[in-house]
Motif scaffolding. Structure first.
Motif, PDB file in Angstrom:
ATOM      1  N   PRO A   1       3.686  -1.515   3.804  1.00  0.00           N
ATOM      2  CA  PRO A   1       3.813  -1.524   4.719  1.00  0.00           C
ATOM      3  C   PRO A   1       2.774  -1.583   5.965  1.00  0.00           C
ATOM      4  O   PRO A   1       2.907  -2.290   6.782  1.00  0.00           O
ATOM      5  CB  PRO A   1       5.039  -0.754   5.178  1.00  0.00           C
ATOM      6  N   ASP A   2       1.624  -0.353   5.448  1.00  0.00           N
ATOM      7  CA  ASP A   2       0.923   0.180   7.247  1.00  0.00           C
ATOM      8  C   ASP A   2      -0.027  -1.411   6.836  1.00  0.00           C
ATOM      9  O   ASP A   2      -0.415  -1.426   7.889  1.00  0.00           O
ATOM     10  CB  ASP A   2      -0.091   1.378   6.402  1.00  0.00           C
ATOM     11  N   ALA A   3      -0.419  -1.831   5.864  1.00  0.00           N
ATOM     12  CA  ALA A   3      -1.517  -3.203   6.046  1.00  0.00           C
ATOM     13  C   ALA A   3      -0.687  -3.917   5.649  1.00  0.00           C
ATOM     14  O   ALA A   3      -1.529  -4.921   6.960  1.00  0.00           O
ATOM     15  CB  ALA A   3      -2.013  -3.043   4.288  1.00  0.00           C
ATOM     16  N   THR A   4       0.761  -4.403   6.018  1.00  0.00           N
ATOM     17  CA  THR A   4       1.346  -5.890   6.415  1.00  0.00           C
ATOM     18  C   THR A   4       0.911  -5.808   8.178  1.00  0.00           C
ATOM     19  O   THR A   4       0.708  -6.451   9.008  1.00  0.00           O
ATOM     20  CB  THR A   4       2.420  -6.079   5.323  1.00  0.00           C
ATOM     21  N   LYS A   5       1.714  -4.640   8.393  1.00  0.00           N
ATOM     22  CA  LYS A   5       1.682  -4.993   9.953  1.00  0.00           C
ATOM     23  C   LYS A   5      -0.163  -4.769  10.856  1.00  0.00           C
ATOM     24  O   LYS A   5      -0.054  -5.717  11.645  1.00  0.00           O
ATOM     25  CB  LYS A   5       2.277  -3.191   9.942  1.00  0.00           C
TER      26      LYS A   5
ATOM     27  N   PRO B   1      -3.677  -2.900 -18.424  1.00  0.00           N
ATOM     28  CA  PRO B   1      -2.780  -2.289 -17.518  1.00  0.00           C
ATOM     29  C   PRO B   1      -3.135  -0.999 -15.997  1.00  0.00           C
ATOM     30  O   PRO B   1      -2.657  -0.742 -15.712  1.00  0.00           O
ATOM     31  CB  PRO B   1      -2.455  -1.212 -18.511  1.00  0.00           C
ATOM     32  N   SER B   2      -4.201  -1.155 -16.508  1.00  0.00           N
ATOM     33  CA  SER B   2      -5.019  -0.622 -15.476  1.00  0.00           C
ATOM     34  C   SER B   2      -4.938  -1.298 -13.921  1.00  0.00           C
ATOM     35  O   SER B   2      -5.601  -0.278 -12.590  1.00  0.00           O
ATOM     36  CB  SER B   2      -6.292   0.446 -15.883  1.00  0.00           C
ATOM     37  N   LEU B   3      -4.974  -2.884 -13.907  1.00  0.00           N
ATOM     38  CA  LEU B   3      -5.728  -3.134 -12.649  1.00  0.00           C
ATOM     39  C   LEU B   3      -4.665  -3.819 -12.017  1.00  0.00           C
ATOM     40  O   LEU B   3      -3.331  -3.987 -12.305  1.00  0.00           O
ATOM     41  CB  LEU B   3      -6.435  -4.343 -13.519  1.00  0.00           C
ATOM     42  N   HIS B   4      -4.749  -3.146 -11.159  1.00  0.00           N
ATOM     43  CA  HIS B   4      -3.398  -3.477  -9.959  1.00  0.00           C
ATOM     44  C   HIS B   4      -3.943  -4.195  -8.517  1.00  0.00           C
ATOM     45  O   HIS B   4      -5.153  -4.483  -8.342  1.00  0.00           O
ATOM     46  CB  HIS B   4      -3.002  -2.041  -8.510  1.00  0.00           C
ATOM     47  N   VAL B   5      -3.294  -6.052  -8.574  1.00  0.00           N
ATOM     48  CA  VAL B   5      -4.039  -6.572  -7.387  1.00  0.00           C
ATOM     49  C   VAL B   5      -2.881  -6.817  -6.086  1.00  0.00           C
ATOM     50  O   VAL B   5      -1.318  -6.992  -6.366  1.00  0.00           O
ATOM     51  CB  VAL B   5      -3.835  -7.997  -8.444  1.00  0.00           C
ATOM     52  N   ALA B   6      -3.611  -6.241  -4.628  1.00  0.00           N
ATOM     53  CA  ALA B   6      -2.548  -6.537  -3.252  1.00  0.00           C
ATOM     54  C   ALA B   6      -2.859  -8.287  -3.714  1.00  0.00           C
ATOM     55  O   ALA B   6      -4.299  -8.080  -3.331  1.00  0.00           O
ATOM     56  CB  ALA B   6      -2.626  -5.829  -2.858  1.00  0.00           C
ATOM     57  N   MET B   7      -2.198  -8.858  -2.614  1.00  0.00           N
ATOM     58  CA  MET B   7      -2.570 -10.452  -2.011  1.00  0.00           C
ATOM     59  C   MET B   7      -1.543  -9.787  -0.572  1.00  0.00           C
ATOM     60  O   MET B   7      -0.503 -10.401  -0.640  1.00  0.00           O
ATOM     61  CB  MET B   7      -2.321 -11.163  -2.541  1.00  0.00           C
ATOM     62  N   TYR B   8      -2.237 -10.210   0.000  1.00  0.00           N
ATOM     63  CA  TYR B   8      -2.125 -10.773   2.014  1.00  0.00           C
ATOM     64  C   TYR B   8      -2.217 -11.583   2.256  1.00  0.00           C
ATOM     65  O   TYR B   8      -3.745 -12.414   1.845  1.00  0.00           O
ATOM     66  CB  TYR B   8      -2.903  -9.955   2.102  1.00  0.00           C
TER      67      TYR B   8
END
Length: 105
Positions: free
Chosen positions: A31-35, A51-58
């Motif tokens: 939420p902070d990054a999106t804002k 399983p250790s890899l997390h990906v965020a796509m904005y």
């Protein structure tokens, strides 16, 4: 102009920390990054093959909006907060520009 994506890959090596990382990312960081970026859409993924890899796509409307939204004044506090909360979690960042959006009829 094509849609552009700011992609952040984080490696959460310790399996015992993944649930806490997931909760923090969902409730605070996303939420902070999106804002801060001024966008309305973001997606997160955990890799099924690593399983250790997390990906965020904005998602940004175009590359110019991405460049405006991810400038140093915006990124510095987000990176500092991430580092404070998750020391030792390594990240890489990249920018993708949509080349094609295909849907089978």
């Amino acid at each position: 102009m094509p849609t552009a994506y700011f992609v952040v890959r984080a490696t959460v090596s310790d399996p015992a920390k993944r649930a806490a990382f997931d909760a923090w990312y969902q409730k605070e960081h996303l939420p902070d990054a999106t804002k801060a970026f001024g966008i309305t859409r973001a997606r997160r993924f955990w890799s099924a093959s690593d399983p250790s890899l997390h990906v965020a796509m904005y998602e940004f409307s175009d590359l110019a909006a991405l460049e405006r939204g991810t400038g140093p004044d915006t990124m510095k506090p987000l990176v500092a907060e991430f580092d404070r909360c998750w020391p030792g979690v390594t990240r890489t960042r990249e920018v993708l520009v949509l080349a094609e959006d295909f849907a089978a009829a």
